[in-house]
Design an enzyme around this catalytic site. Structure first.
Site, mmCIF file in Angstrom:
data_model
loop_
_atom_site.group_PDB
_atom_site.id
_atom_site.type_symbol
_atom_site.label_atom_id
_atom_site.label_comp_id
_atom_site.label_asym_id
_atom_site.label_seq_id
_atom_site.Cartn_x
_atom_site.Cartn_y
_atom_site.Cartn_z
ATOM 1 N N SER A 262 10.356 14.750 -16.573
ATOM 2 C CA SER A 262 11.471 15.363 -17.275
ATOM 3 C C SER A 262 11.292 16.869 -17.205
ATOM 4 O O SER A 262 10.182 17.375 -17.174
ATOM 5 C CB SER A 262 11.502 14.896 -18.727
ATOM 6 O OG SER A 262 10.256 15.141 -19.306
ATOM 7 N N LYS A 263 12.418 17.553 -17.163
ATOM 8 C CA LYS A 263 12.307 18.999 -16.998
ATOM 9 C C LYS A 263 12.577 19.711 -18.308
ATOM 10 O O LYS A 263 13.341 20.651 -18.371
ATOM 11 C CB LYS A 263 13.260 19.465 -15.900
ATOM 12 C CG LYS A 263 12.839 18.922 -14.550
ATOM 13 C CD LYS A 263 13.535 19.603 -13.414
ATOM 14 C CE LYS A 263 13.074 19.003 -12.089
ATOM 15 N NZ LYS A 263 13.982 19.297 -11.011
ATOM 16 N N ARG A 264 11.940 19.210 -19.356
ATOM 17 C CA ARG A 264 12.064 19.957 -20.594
ATOM 18 C C ARG A 264 11.412 21.299 -20.356
ATOM 19 O O ARG A 264 10.226 21.380 -20.021
ATOM 20 C CB ARG A 264 11.359 19.217 -21.726
ATOM 21 C CG ARG A 264 12.283 18.319 -22.506
ATOM 22 C CD ARG A 264 11.493 17.618 -23.534
ATOM 23 N NE ARG A 264 10.216 17.213 -22.921
ATOM 24 C CZ ARG A 264 9.221 16.655 -23.539
ATOM 25 N NH1 ARG A 264 9.301 16.430 -24.786
ATOM 26 N NH2 ARG A 264 8.105 16.317 -22.903
ATOM 27 N N GLN A 265 12.205 22.324 -20.514
ATOM 28 C CA GLN A 265 11.822 23.650 -20.055
ATOM 29 C C GLN A 265 10.391 24.064 -20.398
ATOM 30 O O GLN A 265 9.617 24.421 -19.524
ATOM 31 C CB GLN A 265 12.813 24.655 -20.633
ATOM 32 C CG GLN A 265 12.446 26.071 -20.305
ATOM 33 C CD GLN A 265 13.652 26.868 -19.900
ATOM 34 O OE1 GLN A 265 14.692 26.305 -19.600
ATOM 35 N NE2 GLN A 265 13.515 28.147 -19.894
#
Ligand code: GLU
Length: 493
Positions: A262-265
């Site tokens: 996941s590209k959770r910042q």
């Protein structure tokens, strides 16, 4: 002699650089340096709608801060100005638009591409129909066989159009991937790719392929998600009679539950990771091992060792799980590896205090170092040492069932002892330890009933580093003040 290896990292400036991008860039750099080749940074900004302001700066700065430095292409100088280096420029795709258009027109002339006038509306209806019929969505080739002359006339008249590649309708394409071996795709599942959009901008597929050729790229290393695009690129190479580069598709990055990362910042953005107090050397070591094990016997590698050991053929096909616990472990290892002055320089940045005694603050920072996972945690770790007063009501100064009288007796004797130290002796852990142990032996006291009250008096907490380290961190005056405070508290209750 074989030709020089030329490897490019070609990110799109659509947001912050994330660890997947950093892994591609690092492998590019390791591979290029291992073979004495060039490592080039090219910015792929053909998708202008997704391009974000500051994206190029973020990519360059993140690479710079992480220590993955290209020797050619886009870069940022020490004043924060974007520059280009090398003789294959421009290295930003939007400035190469004319070249791309010329290539597209050549492809049309060679009957490898065609003008397509289908409207958005038609394509939307087509997709809806395909979904209804449970067919895979894709262009149906309506404009593929339009008469050339007629199509050119419509273009001249200004009719809205795109240019599409004219792929074979059937048959297979096979190619060798350095990591995956032989890969095969059926042309029937690949629909005619748009290479020039209605805006006149090229799409990634055309721009990237032509630029790779023009920049004499020898190897393309990129994420696995680009594997299905490779037939489209090889089609262009073949149409022009160009020698394609060698391809290596790197394994996907996965969460612990094996879902796509996941590209959770905050978790994956390189700049945020570094801001959080992870060290570049830990980040590089961590990212290098996402999909590759240089040797079976260890986890710690310097950047130079990675260059020396890098072997693209040993990169795994299977997805690589991003294990943040391992990252923390690596980071605390590298924090311990820093020289004292390197560590202090970084750690000091996180301390805000009115205390002006820098030597004391530095000793406090050094005391905390072994327990740190990230440098930023240091402020919390040493907070108690910088406190003016402790609230001794919240902790127990007596050891187990020890009487208050006994605690006072122990602490008064310790106070006298510390008073006898010179300033220098108080900073010497073995000396402090030796003298306190001697006092305990002489008085026939116990370790617990002496050292516990001392430690709690010095730290205001039941969990803390040992009392000898604490005294040597405070120094004589501060240690005395703490012990006196604890005695005042005990006598007042
Ligand atoms: N611009 C593409 C990206 O953002 C690069 C893909 C490639 O390396 O060919 O990932």
């Amino acid at each position: 002699m074989s030709k020089k290896f030329r490897v490019r990292f070609a990110p799109s400036p659509t947001g912050f650089l994330h660890i997947g991008g950093l892994r591609s860039a690092l492998y590019d750099e390791l591979f290029a340096r291992h073979h004495g080749g060039d490592f080039i940074l090219r910015i792929e900004d053909t998708d202008q709608a997704r391009t974000v302001e500051g994206g190029v700066e973020n990519i360059c700065n993140s690479l710079k801060d992480a220590g993955v430095i290209p020797n050619e292409g886009m870069w940022i100088d020490d004043n924060g100005k974007i520059i280009e280096r090398g003789k294959h420029g421009p290295y930003i795709q939007s400035k190469r638009q004319k070249k791309h258009l010329a290539y597209a027109e050549k492809l049309i002339k060679m009957d490898k591409a065609y003008y397509c006038f289908c409207t958005e509306e038609r394509l939307k209806d087509l997709r809806a129909q395909q979904t209804k019929n449970e067919q895979a969505p894709g262009y149906d080739g309506k404009c593929c066989d339009l008469d050339h002359k007629e199509a050119e006339q419509r273009v001249r008249k200004g009719e809205k159009h795109v240019i599409r590649l004219k792929f074979p309708q059937k048959g297979k394409i096979t190619f060798e991937d350095i990591i995956r071996g032989k890969v095969e795709f059926d042309w029937s599942v690949i629909d005619d790719q748009v290479i020039i959009k209605t805006s006149g901008m090229p799409t990634y597929h055309l721009a990237s392929t032509c630029d790779d050729h023009d920049m004499e790229i020898s190897h393309v290393l990129r994420g696995e998600e680009w594997l299905p695009s490779t037939p489209k690129h090889l089609f262009i190479y073949e149409a022009f009679g160009w020698k394609p580069p060698k391809f290596a598709h790197l394994p996907l990055l996965l969460n612990e539950d094996r879902s796509k990362l996941s590209k959770r910042q905050g978790d994956v953005s390189v700049s945020e990771i570094l801001e959080k107090g992870y060290l570049p050397q830990a980040l590089l070591n961590f990212v290098a091992l996402l999909g590759w094990n240089p040797t079976a016997d260890r986890e710690i590698y310097t950047h130079d060792e990675l260059v020396e050991l890098f072997n693209l053929e040993k990169v795994n096909k299977a997805g690589a799980v991003v294990n943040y616990e391992k990252f923390d472990w690596l980071n605390s290892h590298y924090i311990k590896e820093l020289t004292d002055s390197e560590y202090l320089e970084k750690a000091r940045l996180f301390i805000k205090t009115k205390i002006r005694d820098q030597e004391f603050i530095d000793r406090a920072l050094l005391l905390a170092r072994d327990r740190l996972v990230r440098i930023n945690d240091v402020a919390d770790e040493i907070d108690y040492l910088l406190k003016e007063k402790f609230n001794y009501k919240e902790v127990s100064l007596p050891w187990k069932k020890q009487s208050k009288k006994e605690v006072i007796q122990r602490l008064e004797a310790l106070l006298d002892l510390v008073n006898e130290f010179s300033d220098k002796q108080a900073l010497d852990i073995p000396k402090v330890e030796k003298e306190i142990k001697k006092l305990i032996a002489d008085k026939e006291w116990g370790n617990g009933d002496t050292l516990w009250p001392l430690r709690v008096a010095l730290s205001g907490s039941e969990k803390s580093p040992g009392p000898f380290e604490l005294i040597a961190t405070y120094g004589k005056e501060r240690a005395i003040a703490r012990i006196k405070d604890s005695l005042t508290h005990l006598k007042g209750t």
